[in-house]
Design a protein around this motif. Structure first.
Motif: not given
Length: 196
Positions: A50-69
């Protein structure tokens, strides 16, 4: 192993998994950790991202974790996606394109059977660059997408029709087929290097 090592491994696993992502159960199996430990590490990673210096985040969709912008960076991603083809294609994309060109219409699973490796990213690249497109669906269970080349493909390679592709050799040894494939990919690379 300390938490920083686990975070690095999880980050690498998520990157390698791409759009398919990974479930908590898959992490537990690979890392040999309890579900609660995995969830705690991923939750801490979400806060790190969540830091401003990061360009990606982790999301969870239907129990599956992914890297996302990050959504706030979307205008920049849109610009890059709209940029006309201005670079060469990777070897994986060229191999995938050659298979689609000669075997179309073809499904991703059929392409993967021929290449022997996953082709999700090369297909995504080729679709984004409008070199291939969805041309239909297979009848039956799952209704897999069928891919074929586009008018842009013909334009890029100066072809009037798909019939102008060089003919593949018949009844040849595996070695000579590999040599032909290498030569064909070299021609693809040269053609893309000459594009504006």
């Amino acid at each position: 192993m300390n938490i920083h090592n686990w975070k690095a491994i999880i980050e690498g696993l998520l990157f390698a998994a791409g759009d398919e992502g990974l479930t908590s159960k898959q992490f537990c199996s690979v890392l040999e950790l309890h579900a609660q430990t995995v969830d705690d590490i991923i939750n801490e990673m979400k806060l790190d991202y969540e830091s401003e210096s990061r360009g990606i985040r982790i999301i969870e969709i239907a129990g599956v974790y992914q890297l996302a912008t990050k959504k706030e960076h979307a205008p920049y991603f849109k610009k890059i996606m709209e940029t006309p083809m201005n670079n060469t294609l990777s070897q994986a994309a060229l191999e995938t394109l050659a298979i689609v060109a000669y075997k179309q219409p073809i499904t991703r699973a059929e392409i993967e059977d021929i290449r022997g490796v996953k082709t999700e990213r090369p297909i995504q690249t080729l679709v984004t660059k409008t070199i291939i497109k969805e041309v239909g669906r297979v009848e039956g269970t799952g209704r897999a997408i069928l891919y074929g080349t586009t008018k842009e493909f013909l334009d890029y390679f100066g072809l009037k029709s798909i019939e102008e592709l060089p003919k593949l050799p018949e009844n040849t040894s595996e070695e000579s087929v590999q040599e032909e494939a290498d030569l064909f990919f070299e021609k693809f690379v040269e053609a893309f290097e000459d594009l504006p």
